[in-house]
Design an enzyme around this catalytic site. Structure first.
Site, PDB file in Angstrom:
ATOM      1  N   SER A 186       0.830  -1.202   0.000  1.00 58.79           N
ATOM      2  CA  SER A 186       0.000   0.000   0.000  1.00 58.79           C
ATOM      3  C   SER A 186       0.870   1.260   0.000  1.00 58.79           C
ATOM      4  O   SER A 186       1.685   1.441  -0.912  1.00 58.79           O
ATOM      5  CB  SER A 186      -0.966  -0.036   1.190  1.00 58.79           C
ATOM      6  OG  SER A 186      -1.978   0.930   1.057  1.00 58.79           O
ATOM      7  N   HIS A 217      -7.179  -5.698  -1.327  1.00 60.44           N
ATOM      8  CA  HIS A 217      -6.036  -4.823  -1.064  1.00 60.44           C
ATOM      9  C   HIS A 217      -5.040  -5.426  -0.086  1.00 60.44           C
ATOM     10  O   HIS A 217      -3.831  -5.378  -0.304  1.00 60.44           O
ATOM     11  CB  HIS A 217      -6.540  -3.478  -0.523  1.00 60.44           C
ATOM     12  CG  HIS A 217      -5.457  -2.455  -0.370  1.00 60.44           C
ATOM     13  ND1 HIS A 217      -4.789  -1.919  -1.447  1.00 60.44           N
ATOM     14  CD2 HIS A 217      -4.937  -1.858   0.743  1.00 60.44           C
ATOM     15  CE1 HIS A 217      -3.896  -1.027  -1.018  1.00 60.44           C
ATOM     16  NE2 HIS A 217      -3.966  -0.983   0.310  1.00 60.44           N
ATOM     17  N   ASP A 242      -8.767  -5.025  -5.855  1.00 64.12           N
ATOM     18  CA  ASP A 242      -8.362  -4.003  -4.892  1.00 64.12           C
ATOM     19  C   ASP A 242      -9.322  -2.821  -4.968  1.00 64.12           C
ATOM     20  O   ASP A 242      -9.456  -2.182  -6.009  1.00 64.12           O
ATOM     21  CB  ASP A 242      -6.932  -3.551  -5.217  1.00 64.12           C
ATOM     22  CG  ASP A 242      -6.369  -2.571  -4.195  1.00 64.12           C
ATOM     23  OD1 ASP A 242      -7.109  -2.166  -3.279  1.00 64.12           O
ATOM     24  OD2 ASP A 242      -5.183  -2.222  -4.314  1.00 64.12           O
TER      25      ASP A 242
END
Length: 431
Positions: free
Chosen positions: A244, A372, A338
């Protein structure tokens, strides 16, 4: 006939046992074989699993099974008939765990202690009857002989995990996302697999910045140099792993710093996100977000996948990380579902930039049905949880079964990537 079936469907608790093989004590990313013996032929049972996280929140799963004609049940071959999942899923009882508190993600904060997963076997299906057998699986994060060493080197705040043995070892810096602090569980597991790993904090930890306003790459350069000088690092360069927000930091490090041989991002961005990045005379401003594009698919949960501006628009090019300057190998791990941002688009954008500058196209591995938070194997998929910057729960995406498969495969892919590019003979001298 009903009386015969009832007689066959029960086995006394004293004859039933549930086993964990090869051992009831393992690392969290280890698969185990779960089996039940001593049941009556074709007996129906319900398996339940439970884990309590470090804040006291219970996570639970449940699945219905039927023993074979010998009264045996083996999750490597026996299909679940319903519950938290269906079909043959050897580790389904672990990866399907769900929190009793909504929007809670399973996180390990103290890697020096294990998680305990309790397995119970109950008579019958819904509603299950008497408890027949139980066992506890201790799932740890520090392999035998792994050393955990706090690092306070200049401004660097980190934890160094050294594998057992004489070394030197391939070295990796591990960086997480916007949650801040110093997550260590991925780094400790990597060290347990033979990589000397530095879990690096960069904000909201001790005397580091409390908020995401701006970051200076010189801090991360200090961490790189710490690893390059370390006598237990094989060299000549090191690897980087980021998820991330940690992904765009890793790409920035690989693009602007020396000594990076290989860098892998997990659902990272190719643009600076959330905070400006400074390095010497260079400033990369964060790409803007349009909160008007957010949606609310469920009450109290927001979807922000469309909020990031078009990173290839002319006005946003100043936020792009100059990946064309990178010299090491790059790997992009992407969850196709995601919902935090468009990771696949950004990975391909990075590849296009590299190829436009005559560079090799990086490895991009896209996992369908995957969200994600791609974690080490058997961490339950988190569909939605609190986002530190948004201030409310956001959707992360993913379908549990596909997401679990991706975590297993990505974990192997990441380790193979680093072994292929870092496991070389050390230079006679390093920085």
């Amino acid at each position: 006939m009903a009386g015969v079936r009832a007689a066959l469907s029960r086995a006394p608790m004293s004859t039933v046992s549930v086993r964990i093989a090869p051992s009831a004590k393992c690392l969290f990313d280890d698969p185990v074989r779960i089996s039940v013996s001593g049941l009556s032929p074709l007996q129906e049972v319900t398996l339940r699993a439970s884990l309590t996280d470090e804040t006291g929140v219970p996570f639970r799963s449940s699945a219905r099974y039927r023993a074979d004609g010998s009264g045996e049940l083996d999750l490597t071959s026996s299909p679940a008939l319903g519950g938290s999942y269906t079909g043959v899923e050897p580790m389904g009882m672990v990866w399907s765990l769900l929190p009793e508190t909504p929007h809670r993600r399973l996180v390990k904060r103290d890697v020096q202690t294990p998680f305990f997963v309790n397995f119970e076997v109950y008579e019958g299906h819904a509603p299950p009857g008497h408890l027949l057998a139980q066992v506890t699986n201790e799932r740890g994060f520090l392999g035998e002989g792994v050393q955990r060493i706090p690092v306070r080197e200049g401004k660097v705040r980190a934890t160094f995990f050294q594998p057992p043995g004489p070394g030197p070892f391939p070295g990796i810096i591990d960086i997480y996302g916007t949650g801040g602090g110093l997550p260590e569980y991925r780094a400790s597991l990597l060290a347990s697999r033979g990589f000397a790993t530095l879990a690096l904090a960069y904000y909201s930890y001790e005397d580091l910045p409390k908020q995401m306003k701006e970051f200076h790459l010189e801090y991360f350069e200090d961490a790189v140099n710490y690893m390059l000088r370390h006598p237990q690092i094989k060299g000549p360069g090191i690897g980087l792993l980021g998820h991330s927000k940690g992904g765009d930091l890793v790409l920035s490090m690989a693009s602007l710093l020396k000594g990076i041989t290989a860098a892998a991002t997990i659902n990272g961005a190719v643009t600076t996100v959330g905070a400006a990045l400074h390095y010497k005379d260079l400033i990369l401003p964060p790409i803007s977000f349009d909160v008007k594009r957010r949606t609310f698919p469920q009450p109290g949960i927001v979807n922000i996948v469309e909020c990031m501006d078009n990173l290839l628009a002319p006005e946003n090019r100043k936020s792009l990380i100059p990946v064309e300057k990178s010299e090491g190998k790059l790997l992009f791990i992407v969850g196709e579902d995601d919902q935090n941002w468009k990771s696949e688009f950004m990975a391909n954008a990075a590849a296009d930039i590299l190829q436009a500058h005559g560079k090799e196209r990086p490895d991009i591995v896209v996992y369908p049905g995957t969200g994600h938070y791609i974690e080490p194997p058997y961490f339950p998929m988190c569909a939605a949880s609190m986002h530190f910057l948004v201030g409310m729960p956001v959707m992360w995406g993913g379908e549990p079964r596909a997401h679990s498969r991706a975590q297993e495969e990505a974990w192997k892919k990441i380790q193979d990537f680093f072994r292929n590019h870092l496991d070389k003979e050390p230079l006679a001298s390093k920085l």
